[in-house]
Design an enzyme around this catalytic site. Structure first.
Site, mmCIF file in Angstrom:
data_model
loop_
_atom_site.group_PDB
_atom_site.id
_atom_site.type_symbol
_atom_site.label_atom_id
_atom_site.label_comp_id
_atom_site.label_asym_id
_atom_site.label_seq_id
_atom_site.Cartn_x
_atom_site.Cartn_y
_atom_site.Cartn_z
ATOM 1 N N LYS A 79 50.341 60.509 51.210
ATOM 2 C CA LYS A 79 48.719 60.500 50.542
ATOM 3 C C LYS A 79 47.988 59.496 51.628
ATOM 4 O O LYS A 79 48.544 58.647 51.614
ATOM 5 C CB LYS A 79 48.825 60.529 48.933
ATOM 6 C CG LYS A 79 47.428 60.559 48.376
ATOM 7 C CD LYS A 79 47.859 60.403 46.956
ATOM 8 C CE LYS A 79 46.384 60.359 45.957
ATOM 9 N NZ LYS A 79 46.499 60.264 44.680
ATOM 10 N N SER A 154 44.659 63.947 42.019
ATOM 11 C CA SER A 154 44.039 63.798 43.209
ATOM 12 C C SER A 154 44.901 63.990 44.443
ATOM 13 O O SER A 154 44.729 64.040 45.553
ATOM 14 C CB SER A 154 43.525 62.420 43.261
ATOM 15 O OG SER A 154 44.398 61.400 43.135
ATOM 16 N N SER A 178 47.820 62.412 38.630
ATOM 17 C CA SER A 178 47.513 62.600 40.129
ATOM 18 C C SER A 178 48.724 63.111 40.761
ATOM 19 O O SER A 178 48.625 63.742 41.866
ATOM 20 C CB SER A 178 46.879 61.534 40.768
ATOM 21 O OG SER A 178 45.432 61.767 40.808
HETATM 22 N N1 GLN Z 1 42.552 62.856 37.275
HETATM 23 C C1 GLN Z 1 42.397 61.467 36.787
HETATM 24 C C2 GLN Z 1 41.218 60.919 37.199
HETATM 25 O O1 GLN Z 1 40.309 61.367 38.070
HETATM 26 C C3 GLN Z 1 43.593 61.022 37.491
HETATM 27 C C4 GLN Z 1 43.263 60.411 38.867
HETATM 28 C C5 GLN Z 1 44.759 59.701 39.344
HETATM 29 O O2 GLN Z 1 45.989 59.865 38.607
HETATM 30 N N2 GLN Z 1 44.866 59.218 40.456
HETATM 31 O O3 GLN Z 1 41.253 59.640 36.968
#
Ligand code: GLN
Length: 484
Positions: A79, A154, A178
């Protein structure tokens, strides 16, 4: 079967027996990426030249009959918020344009020692803020199962790369789901370790008290192998835990007979897609057939989890992202006064969602509002942690859906942040509590994957691998591959 379809443990056996070469395996993945990634957009940076060079080194080792680490010669996607020295790291943001990582993240060092092959850096929501992968400066990732749908976020680039066989393994990061939510929406396995088990050194910070790096793989065996490689105490991360780490592949051999599984009543909510509910219930029956006992548990503060998370993560993000001002990193607006340069760099460098979070986070930390929002959120965080502690007195693991729905359409929730935030409802509590969780495939609805999640107490990684593997091996539904 094509080489790019192999799992890491299958590829390792073939490499060891010299049935395939590492160069063939790496070339097969590269070809796959070149053939299909224009439809998926999983990668931001491709590292093909160095990957091929590295594959030759591994082939020489194999020829010389040297001992091979289970990940030696295995192509892995990283990532793009994890630093590989000398390689661009964008976090999916314009503001890091041109920036190259000055050092290796600890997980990268560990993977290098294992001689895994870095095939590329994957697309992601900007600074890991999002649940749909639409906030990336590099364009959205498409869901491999339906390219007009989101892959989740994400870490959507990493999960899409695994679903499409554009990598054998991948790393993601999980701050509020995420890894698990996109794993669920792409039909792959995603694991968030206990907070402090995997070093955060070299992971670009979003919300430091929640962020954790973890594996994204095609099956549970690969998750165990990748976890074995990336865990461990690291003095460079002050939140790293000194914990004697087991061999997680041992958990693949254990039965689940007698295991107690908690089903939280608050997780079967209104708004849960009917097919998701149907297949999670089927999985519960299957697990009982395998000899585990399912009981109802309660996590009464679940309803406050989304609000709590979005107060804490924005507060931490507003502080962590203060460093991007055009002076040290990436993009800089050329203006003649310092203040104008700062302002224009941040205005042009950050996207809408990142700005929304910085503003919200600055607000909840500001004098006068701190007690009402940030402090209160910290108190609720403790209550959420206590909910889990109480629940784990009567069960070994907790079972939930990973996401309330299957993948939604691109653009569907982009202008409605609240509805977007609600798609994290089942994943964020475990980040607030710091406990580990895994998502694995649990059938399909209208050819879109459904994910099932298991959560365990601190350092309960072994039991998660055990239950996930048992369910995976029970073949209670017929596995498919997306057609690209
Ligand atoms: N969807 C969550 C957010 O927007 C989780 C993001 C993540 O785990 N990096 O914060």
């Amino acid at each position: 079967m094509e080489l790019y379809q192999l799992t890491a443990h299958e590829a390792h056996q073939l490499l060891k027996k010299r049935k395939i070469s590492c160069k063939e395996l790496t070339s097969s993945i590269i070809e796959r990426i070149e053939n299909i990634d224009n439809k998926i957009n999983a990668y931001i940076t491709k590292l093909f030249d160095q990957a091929l060079k590295q594959s030759e080194t591994i082939d020489n080792k194999i020829k010389n009959k040297e001992q091979l680490h289970p990940l030696a010669g295995i192509p892995i996607a990283i990532k793009d918020n994890i630093c590989i020295e000398g390689t661009p790291v964008t976090c999916g943001s314009k503001i890091l344009t041109g920036f190259k990582a000055p050092y290796n993240a600890t997980v990268i060092k560990k993977l290098k020692d294992a001689q895994a092959i870095f095939i590329g850096k994957t697309n992601m929501d900007e600074f890991a803020m999002g649940s749909s992968n639409e906030t990336s400066f590099y364009g959205p990732v498409k869901n491999p199962w339906k390219t007009d749908a989101i892959p989740g976020g994400s870490s959507g680039g990493s999960t899409a790369a695994i679903a499409t066989d554009e990598a054998v393994l991948a790393l993601g990061s999980d701050t509020g789901g995420s890894i698990r939510q996109p794993a669920s929406l792409c039909g792959v396995v995603g694991f968030k370790p206990t907070y402090g088990l995997v070093s955060r050194y070299g992971l670009i910070a979003f919300a430091s008290s929640l962020d954790q790096i973890g594996p994204i793989t095609k099956d549970v065996t690969d998750t165990a192998i990748l976890l074995n490689t990336i865990i461990g105490y690291d003095p460079k991360d002050t939140t790293s835990q000194k914990y004697t780490t087991p061999d997680y592949t041992e958990s693949l051999k254990k039965e689940i007979r007698g295991m107690k599984i908690g089903i939280p009543k608050e997780y079967f909510i209104e708004g849960l897609q009917k097919e998701v509910s149907f297949w999670i219930k089927k999985a519960i029956s299957k697990i009982e057939e395998l000899g585990a006992h399912c009981i109802e548990v309660s996590l009464p503060h679940t309803e406050y989890a989304v609000a709590t998370y979005y107060l804490i993560c924005t507060a931490e993000a507003s502080s962590n992202l203060a460093r991007y001002d055009g002076v040290e990193y990436g993009y800089r607006h050329s203006d003649n006064t310092l203040i104008n340069m700062y302002q224009k760099t941040r205005k042009e460098g950050f996207g809408t969602e990142v700005k929304r979070r910085i503003i919200l986070g600055t607000f909840v930390l500001s004098a006068g509002y701190y007690d009402a929002y940030f402090l209160k959120a910290q108190k609720v965080r403790t209550l959420i942690k206590e909910d889990f502690e109480k629940a784990f007195r009567s069960c070994d693991v907790i079972l939930t859906p990973t996401s309330p729905t299957t993948a939604f359409k691109l653009g569907e929730k982009l202008n409605n942040p609240l509805s977007m935030y609600l798609s994290d409802i089942f994943t964020i509590s475990s980040n607030l509590a710091g406990i580990p969780g895994i998502s694995l495939p649990c059938n399909y609805a209208h050819n879109l994957p459904i994910g099932i999640q298991f959560l365990a107490p601190y350092f309960g990684e072994e039991i998660l691998i055990q239950i996930a593997y048992a369910l995976e091996q029970s073949n209670f539904f017929e596995k498919r591959k997306p057609v690209i």
